[in-house]
Write an enzyme that holds these catalytic residues in place. Structure first.
Site, PDB file in Angstrom:
ATOM      1  N   LYS A 145      -4.774  -0.928  12.486  1.00  0.00           N
ATOM      2  CA  LYS A 145      -4.399   0.322  12.376  1.00  0.00           C
ATOM      3  C   LYS A 145      -3.221   1.130  12.761  1.00  0.00           C
ATOM      4  CE  LYS A 145      -6.157   3.613   9.965  1.00  0.00           C
ATOM      5  NZ  LYS A 145      -7.838   4.448   8.995  1.00  0.00           N
ATOM      6  N   ASP A 191      -6.781   0.013  -3.862  1.00  0.00           N
ATOM      7  CA  ASP A 191      -6.085  -0.518  -2.411  1.00  0.00           C
ATOM      8  C   ASP A 191      -7.223  -0.279  -1.183  1.00  0.00           C
ATOM      9  OD1 ASP A 191      -5.195   2.250  -2.495  1.00  0.00           O
ATOM     10  OD2 ASP A 191      -3.796   1.646  -0.767  1.00  0.00           O
ATOM     11  N   ASN A 192      -8.139   0.678  -1.331  1.00  0.00           N
ATOM     12  CA  ASN A 192      -9.201   1.272  -0.223  1.00  0.00           C
ATOM     13  C   ASN A 192     -10.445   0.025  -1.080  1.00  0.00           C
ATOM     14  OD1 ASN A 192      -7.530   1.791   1.495  1.00  0.00           O
ATOM     15  ND2 ASN A 192      -8.103   4.061   0.880  1.00  0.00           N
TER      16      ASN A 192
END
Length: 460
Positions: free
Chosen positions: A110, A248-249
């Site tokens: 990330k 998407d999480n």
């Protein structure tokens, strides 16, 4: 690295799910956090400081692993609005490897720079965002939530501009260790493109690597429903608000990950939200199970591309019962009591009582004070929250709690339970930790908090 076992299976699978990318070239690589306990599980604990930075700050490939990072492609529903322009916009899959339980795990990033899916963003992560995620994953692991692990945090020496915090602000790159990088949104993208062939291949890959006891897409969905029910229950028992429960999480193995505007409840409030932009409270604490169910509906809809809908609908409809069962088990685990066949009366009484407690720290305080059930009565009724343990709703909860046997009474021998208060991670604590870093580059509060959380994990 004798116990290091590379397994770059997604790259070897030839599935058309990703784009090869290059990591950003950072002006600085200053190690701020190294998860040595997690590194031991994957055989990387022996890396020198220089090698650690080379791999997780400069992203030189690990031996016999992926030769180049992979940014995954996916779509997603964001606050229930479909977005076909998603994907790994500031991260990538760096490596895959086997852990000490023979599970396939991912090292993902990330803040590692731009990808084809950055949508005009810089692909970077603020240092504050990295600090917050390290703290979140440590606390969630301590409280028994299935979560990604923050593996490494490196400050990268750039000044980032952000609209939601004072800018310019310091930058970082985070590496996560997690069970799978494959999200519900991965399936949404394939359904959007009507790509049944790749979806069948993806299901086969998932069955082979994550669900070997399942035989087809129908069985896979049923297993994912169970895992998602367990995850939602663990959030609720931990008093955790994820904040952004978009499709998407959520990943296929039922782990919590990607911590942006999260919060831990100071006290029970079903309407409590973590994200300032969640104007309708869609992802409020009390609505998280419904959000997970809605997301499962999107996954099930995608799978109708390759299998019959009726069994998927049956599994979808089983979610609520599975969630209630998992919540009962999670509450019993948090209270260190042996579960019964039906724990619903205990759960109802506990939440009725929590609704009467409105002081900061009271949510975690209840589980801490009554850890072990009836054998903690003297401790609870002589502690700093003793005045709260009275009234009709407490009596109802207490009467049920007394009927449960302690699960592991020896845990109360841990010295941590001699302290009056539980460990918490409320927003004011996080802001205090960050202020000391931002103003004085003093990491002592951050390091002390992680040490305290680790002690709490061991005690629980």
């Amino acid at each position: 690295m004798a116990d290091y076992r590379p397994a770059p299976r997604l790259e070897q699978s030839q599935l058309a799910l990703h784009d090869a990318v290059a990591a950003a070239d950072f002006p600085q690589t200053l190690l701020r956090y190294r998860n040595q306990r997690a590194a031991q599980t994957v055989g990387l604990e022996g890396l020198t400081a220089a090698d650690w930075i080379a791999h997780f700050g400069r992203f030189q490939p690990l031996p016999d692993n992926q030769p180049i990072p992979l940014a995954l492609r996916y779509h997603g529903h964001q606050f229930r609005h479909y977005n076909p322009d998603l994907g790994d916009g500031r991260g990538f899959l760096f490596a895959q490897l086997l852990d000490d339980r023979d599970r396939l795990l991912d090292l993902g990033t990330k803040g590692s720079g731009k990808t084809p899916w950055s949508r005009g963003g810089d692909g970077k992560l603020t240092l504050k965002g990295g600090v917050r995620e390290v703290l979140a994953t440590a606390m969630l692991e301590a409280l028994g939530v299935p979560t990604s692990k923050s593996f490494s945090l490196i400050e990268t020496g750039e000044q980032l501009m952000r609209g939601d915090e004072p800018s310019p602000t310091r930058s970082s790159v985070l590496v996560r260790l997690s069970h799978s990088h494959i999200r519900f949104g991965t399936f949404e993208r394939l359904a959007y493109h009507n790509d049944a062939e790749t979806m069948r291949d993806l299901v086969a890959f998932i069955l082979a690597n994550y669900y070997p006891d399942c035989t087809d897409a129908t069985a896979l969905f049923d297993a994912v429903v169970t895992q998602a029910a367990r995850l939602a229950a663990s959030w609720m028992a931990a008093g955790f608000v994820h904040g952004v429960l978009n499709t998407d999480n959520m990943n296929i193995t039922g782990e919590s990950f990607d911590y942006g505007p999260y919060r831990f409840l100071p006290y029970y409030d079903p309407a409590f939200t973590a994200a300032y932009f969640d104007q309708t409270g869609l992802y409020a604490y009390g609505r998280q199970p419904d959000a997970v169910l809605w997301n499962l509906g999107q996954l099930g809809r995608c799978l109708t591309l390759i299998t019959e809908p009726d069994p998927l609908i049956a599994s979808f409809n089983a979610f609520n019962d599975r969630y209630e069962r998992e919540l009962g088990l999670a509450i019993c685990q948090r209270l260190n009591i042996s579960p019964k066949p039906d724990n619903a009366p205990l759960v109802m009484a506990l939440y009725d009582f929590l609704a009467d407690l409105r002081t900061d720290g009271s949510f975690e305080g209840l589980f801490y004070d009554w850890f072990g059930g009836r054998i903690s009565e003297t401790r609870a009724l002589s502690g700093p929250r003793a005045v709260s343990y009275s009234g009709e709703t407490f009596t109802a909860f207490h009467d049920i709690l007394k009927t449960y046997d302690p699960a592991a009474p020896e845990k109360l021998d841990h010295l941590r339970f001699k302290q009056p208060d539980p460990e918490t991670l409320l927003i004011d604590e996080i802001e205090t930790i960050w202020a000391q870093i931002a103003l004085e580059d003093d990491w002592s509060l951050f390091e002390a908090k992680l040490a305290a959380i680790e002690t709490y994990r061991q005690a629980l």
